[in-house]
Design a protein around this motif. Sequence first.
Motif, mmCIF file in Angstrom:
data_model
loop_
_atom_site.group_PDB
_atom_site.id
_atom_site.type_symbol
_atom_site.label_atom_id
_atom_site.label_comp_id
_atom_site.label_asym_id
_atom_site.label_seq_id
_atom_site.Cartn_x
_atom_site.Cartn_y
_atom_site.Cartn_z
ATOM 1 N N HIS A 182 0.094 -9.576 6.581
ATOM 2 C CA HIS A 182 -0.324 -8.330 7.239
ATOM 3 C C HIS A 182 -1.846 -8.194 7.200
ATOM 4 O O HIS A 182 -2.489 -7.901 8.201
ATOM 5 N N THR A 222 -3.117 -4.804 2.525
ATOM 6 C CA THR A 222 -1.974 -3.902 2.364
ATOM 7 C C THR A 222 -0.828 -4.418 1.507
ATOM 8 O O THR A 222 0.046 -3.652 1.144
ATOM 9 N N ALA A 223 -0.799 -5.714 1.229
ATOM 10 C CA ALA A 223 0.311 -6.214 0.399
ATOM 11 C C ALA A 223 -0.138 -7.415 -0.421
ATOM 12 O O ALA A 223 -1.069 -8.131 -0.056
ATOM 13 N N ASP A 265 8.464 -2.317 3.506
ATOM 14 C CA ASP A 265 7.734 -1.899 2.307
ATOM 15 C C ASP A 265 7.922 -0.433 1.938
ATOM 16 O O ASP A 265 7.981 -0.086 0.759
ATOM 17 N N SER A 285 6.423 -5.795 8.385
ATOM 18 C CA SER A 285 6.181 -4.355 8.268
ATOM 19 C C SER A 285 5.397 -3.821 9.457
ATOM 20 O O SER A 285 5.166 -2.619 9.570
ATOM 21 N N PRO A 308 -4.379 -3.129 9.381
ATOM 22 C CA PRO A 308 -3.190 -3.745 9.992
ATOM 23 C C PRO A 308 -2.151 -2.655 10.250
ATOM 24 O O PRO A 308 -1.762 -1.939 9.334
ATOM 25 N N PHE A 357 0.809 -1.225 0.000
ATOM 26 C CA PHE A 357 0.000 0.000 0.000
ATOM 27 C C PHE A 357 0.839 1.271 0.000
ATOM 28 O O PHE A 357 0.361 2.346 -0.375
ATOM 29 N N LYS A 358 2.112 1.162 0.401
ATOM 30 C CA LYS A 358 2.971 2.343 0.450
ATOM 31 C C LYS A 358 3.066 3.033 -0.919
ATOM 32 O O LYS A 358 3.357 4.221 -0.992
ATOM 33 N N GLY A 394 1.267 -0.653 12.067
ATOM 34 C CA GLY A 394 2.624 -0.696 12.589
ATOM 35 C C GLY A 394 3.012 0.670 13.129
ATOM 36 O O GLY A 394 2.998 0.930 14.324
ATOM 37 N N ASN A 395 3.301 1.578 12.215
ATOM 38 C CA ASN A 395 3.715 2.924 12.604
ATOM 39 C C ASN A 395 2.523 3.860 12.803
ATOM 40 O O ASN A 395 2.687 5.056 12.977
ATOM 41 N N PHE A 396 1.317 3.335 12.702
ATOM 42 C CA PHE A 396 0.064 4.056 12.940
ATOM 43 C C PHE A 396 -0.248 5.122 11.879
ATOM 44 O O PHE A 396 -1.074 5.989 12.069
ATOM 45 N N GLY A 397 0.432 5.035 10.714
ATOM 46 C CA GLY A 397 0.157 6.013 9.668
ATOM 47 C C GLY A 397 -1.143 5.721 8.937
ATOM 48 O O GLY A 397 -1.994 6.598 8.769
ATOM 49 N N ASN A 398 -1.294 4.473 8.518
ATOM 50 C CA ASN A 398 -2.431 4.127 7.685
ATOM 51 C C ASN A 398 -3.758 4.311 8.424
ATOM 52 O O ASN A 398 -4.707 4.884 7.897
#
Length: 496
Positions: A396, A422-423, A142, A317, A262, A108-109, A264-268
């Motif tokens: 993920h 996401t992937a 990613d 990720s 899903p 998704f990045k 990780g860094n809480f961005g999405n």
Amino acid sequence: MDFISTRGEGAVSAASAICMGMAKDGGLYVPSSFPKLEASDLGRLADMDFYERSAYILSMFLTDFSYDELKDYCAKAYIKFDGEPAPVIQVDDTTFMLELWHGPTLAFKDVALTLLPHLLSASVRKTGSDKKTLVLVATSGDTGKAALEGFADVPDVEIMVFYPSEGVSDMQKLQMQTSKGSNVHAIGIQGNFDDAQTAVKSIFKDPESNRIINEMGYSLSSANSINWGRLAPQIVYYVSAYVDLLASERIKPGEAINYVVPTGNFGNILAAYYAKRMGIPVNKLIVASNANNVLTDFFNKGKYDVNRSFYKTMSPSMDILISSNLERLLFELCDREPEKLKELMQSLDIYGSYEVDKEELREKLPEFVSYFSGEDETAEAISNFYDMFGYLLDPHTAVAVSAYYNYLTDNDDPAKTVIVSTASPYKFASDVLYCVTGKREEDNFKAVKKLSSYTDTDIPARIKELNELPILHDMVIPKSEIKDTVINLLKQKGHK
Ligand SMILES: *Cc1c(COP(=O)(O)O)cnc(C)c1O
């Protein structure tokens, strides 16, 4: 629209926020207010292609860019996708998959990182800077490849990506190590993602490093989701999914839906929250964690605590303990008072933990719930989802599916639900193959072929070609040498 730092620094334009990536006071830029989408906007968006929807929504935040300019950048970015960038696929009466992995690096990045180079180059022009840009990236797998791909051979940009050498999947590593471009660097570190991210953020905050980098003719920027230019394009697909469901009459106007992300860094998931703040009717935002369930504990107990074991999982990720973008949500929880926020962040720096009032968290951010999925549950989700729907999940996305079912066990919730996919499963072929067949194949490219024939799905071209590409980047460094490496690579560049 102005952007303010979560730690109190004054307002800057969108272009400046994108150029800088992160505020000089160590805070993250957030919009000074949230533009509102009315029902009429949603109607208008329904008739647009994704790239136009993207320009429409971005222009509400990036007010120093014109709509036509943004439309041009979005068109150039999203032509790189294989078909629709954000299709919504129905799997049962109430469950929908929002597939975000049809871009060049299969995660998704790409949605944000195909666009960011255009936004960044234009932002540098708009701010009148005479400096080149040094983009520093910490990646859990990613973001790195998507950024290397997006910024390859972009004029006046140098990009350096730091990834945990032993903490990404083989495919992710190979993708980064084979990256082409005269301005790209992919560097493994002996450490985990948190080490890479902490080192990169400290370079942003360090006046001495900034001075040296400036003297060499560069200013720093970030392609991580700490950069507003990364986050803004991610808001678009949450709006777009809602608009699609509305247009196809699978929901009624005003009907609130769930998003499962899903995390990780809480961005999405933060982008999903921002979509809600813009007016998209949201019932629950379900934060899905893997075994590194620091966020699940935070949302359930009000305490964020990184003093815990770190697990390497099938969903690398999301193997993150310090979720940078949570700072932006805490800023809202603190009623946008930088002093309160700074106390929490100081506590995180010193003790590796902080605590907020649990009731206040629930009252002010009632849409958030969090569930996690351990490795066995994630594996089961891949297997069961394939058996039930013939739909192949990457690990993920499987964490999200499994967390959603855990949520449904606790809550009787009939709301329509969008699970963010996401992937591509092919990025994690060995693990996915094992989950659906019960048989191990350690050779990644054999696993890819077996997965394809077993599930009768096509191998993405970008995976097939990886086997043939030469390794161009094989540097691995101790985590303590990230700063020196950045400076040395820039110096070498100057001598070429
Ligand atoms: C980055 C990533 C995530 C986590 O997204 P955040 O924005 O860091 O929360 C989830 N899945 C995949 C495949 C990713 O690449």
